[in-house]
Write an enzyme that holds these catalytic residues in place. Structure first.
Site, PDB file in Angstrom:
ATOM      1  N   ASN A  87       0.867  -1.210   0.052  1.00  0.00           N
ATOM      2  CA  ASN A  87       0.033   0.029   0.009  1.00  0.00           C
ATOM      3  C   ASN A  87       0.664   1.251   0.044  1.00  0.00           C
ATOM      4  O   ASN A  87       1.913   1.239   0.529  1.00  0.00           O
ATOM      5  CB  ASN A  87      -1.046   0.074   1.107  1.00  0.00           C
ATOM      6  CG  ASN A  87      -2.093  -0.978   1.221  1.00  0.00           C
ATOM      7  OD1 ASN A  87      -2.490  -1.444   0.106  1.00  0.00           O
ATOM      8  ND2 ASN A  87      -2.286  -1.793   2.195  1.00  0.00           N
ATOM      9  N   HIS A 100       6.382  -1.859   3.634  1.00  0.00           N
ATOM     10  CA  HIS A 100       6.150  -3.359   4.175  1.00  0.00           C
ATOM     11  C   HIS A 100       5.602  -3.983   2.970  1.00  0.00           C
ATOM     12  O   HIS A 100       4.441  -3.366   2.353  1.00  0.00           O
ATOM     13  CB  HIS A 100       5.362  -3.147   5.246  1.00  0.00           C
ATOM     14  CG  HIS A 100       4.049  -2.476   5.304  1.00  0.00           C
ATOM     15  ND1 HIS A 100       4.105  -1.156   5.737  1.00  0.00           N
ATOM     16  CD2 HIS A 100       2.635  -2.898   5.115  1.00  0.00           C
ATOM     17  CE1 HIS A 100       2.955  -0.774   5.636  1.00  0.00           C
ATOM     18  NE2 HIS A 100       2.120  -1.623   5.457  1.00  0.00           N
TER      19      HIS A 100
HETATM   20  P1  5GP Z   1      -1.066  -1.191   5.663  1.00  0.00           P
HETATM   21  O1  5GP Z   1      -2.168  -0.743   5.782  1.00  0.00           O
HETATM   22  O2  5GP Z   1      -0.278   0.151   6.304  1.00  0.00           O
HETATM   23  O3  5GP Z   1      -0.636  -1.463   4.451  1.00  0.00           O
HETATM   24  O4  5GP Z   1      -0.914  -2.396   6.627  1.00  0.00           O
HETATM   25  C1  5GP Z   1      -0.127  -2.244   8.033  1.00  0.00           C
HETATM   26  C2  5GP Z   1      -0.317  -3.552   8.387  1.00  0.00           C
HETATM   27  O5  5GP Z   1       0.437  -3.616   9.633  1.00  0.00           O
HETATM   28  C3  5GP Z   1      -1.820  -4.035   8.753  1.00  0.00           C
HETATM   29  O6  5GP Z   1      -2.007  -5.223   8.265  1.00  0.00           O
HETATM   30  C4  5GP Z   1      -1.802  -4.405  10.410  1.00  0.00           C
HETATM   31  O7  5GP Z   1      -2.477  -5.361  10.710  1.00  0.00           O
HETATM   32  C5  5GP Z   1      -0.137  -4.492  10.759  1.00  0.00           C
HETATM   33  N1  5GP Z   1       0.102  -4.019  12.023  1.00  0.00           N
HETATM   34  C6  5GP Z   1       0.151  -2.871  12.430  1.00  0.00           C
HETATM   35  N2  5GP Z   1       0.527  -2.492  13.711  1.00  0.00           N
HETATM   36  C7  5GP Z   1       1.224  -4.025  13.946  1.00  0.00           C
HETATM   37  C8  5GP Z   1       2.052  -4.312  14.951  1.00  0.00           C
HETATM   38  O8  5GP Z   1       2.334  -3.776  16.112  1.00  0.00           O
HETATM   39  N3  5GP Z   1       2.492  -5.824  14.894  1.00  0.00           N
HETATM   40  C9  5GP Z   1       2.266  -6.419  13.934  1.00  0.00           C
HETATM   41  N4  5GP Z   1       2.719  -7.772  13.878  1.00  0.00           N
HETATM   42  N5  5GP Z   1       1.392  -6.042  12.817  1.00  0.00           N
HETATM   43  C10 5GP Z   1       0.978  -4.680  12.763  1.00  0.00           C
END
Ligand code: 5GP
Ligand code: ZN
Length: 113
Positions: A87, A100
């Site tokens: 994203n 990520h």
């Molecule tokens: P985005 O929406 O930014 O592409 O995805 C962020 C991802 O990071 C989400 O799927 C969310 O569940 C994951 N995430 C957010 N905070 C944490 C965390 O503290 N630990 C882990 N393992 N995943 C996280």
């Protein structure tokens, strides 16, 4: 390292994460809120906010995310059916501003995020 960044804190060991793989450049860990039976994240240890901020000097690390993701997908038995998602920007659904790569597998068409 960005002081405010939750993924930098995971890299620094200040916040726990369930890790699958780690080396000097890259960390992979299970997503805390999985959207598929297999859902992990592969991140560079260097803080880069968004995919659009990747520059030429980051080429090797950007490619390594894909290669490590592939190795781990094989390890997890989803090598025939996984998706990768980056994203970019809040409007796309990016919530954590540290690059990520989502790896999603273990069900048909694991989508959307
Ligand atoms: P985005 O929406 O930014 O592409 O995805 C962020 C991802 O990071 C989400 O799927 C969310 O569940 C994951 N995430 C957010 N905070 C944490 C965390 O503290 N630990 C882990 N393992 N995943 C996280
Ligand atoms: Zn960061």
């Amino acid at each position: 390292m960005s002081e405010e960044c939750i993924f930098c804190k995971i890299i620094a060991g200040e916040i726990p994460a369930d890790k699958l793989y780690e080396d000097d450049d890259v960390l992979a860990f299970w997503d805390i809120s999985p959207q598929a039976p297999v859902h992990f994240l592969v991140i560079p240890k260097k803080h880069i906010s968004r995919p659009v901020d990747i520059v030429e000097a980051d080429e090797q690390i950007a490619g390594k995310l894909l290669r490590i993701g592939a190795d781990l997908a094989k390890e997890q038995g989803v090598e025939d059916s996984y998706r990768v998602i980056f994203n970019n920007g809040a409007k796309s659904g990016q919530v954590v501003f540290h690059v990520h790569m989502h790896v999603l597998g273990g069900k048909e068409k694991p989508w959307p995020m």
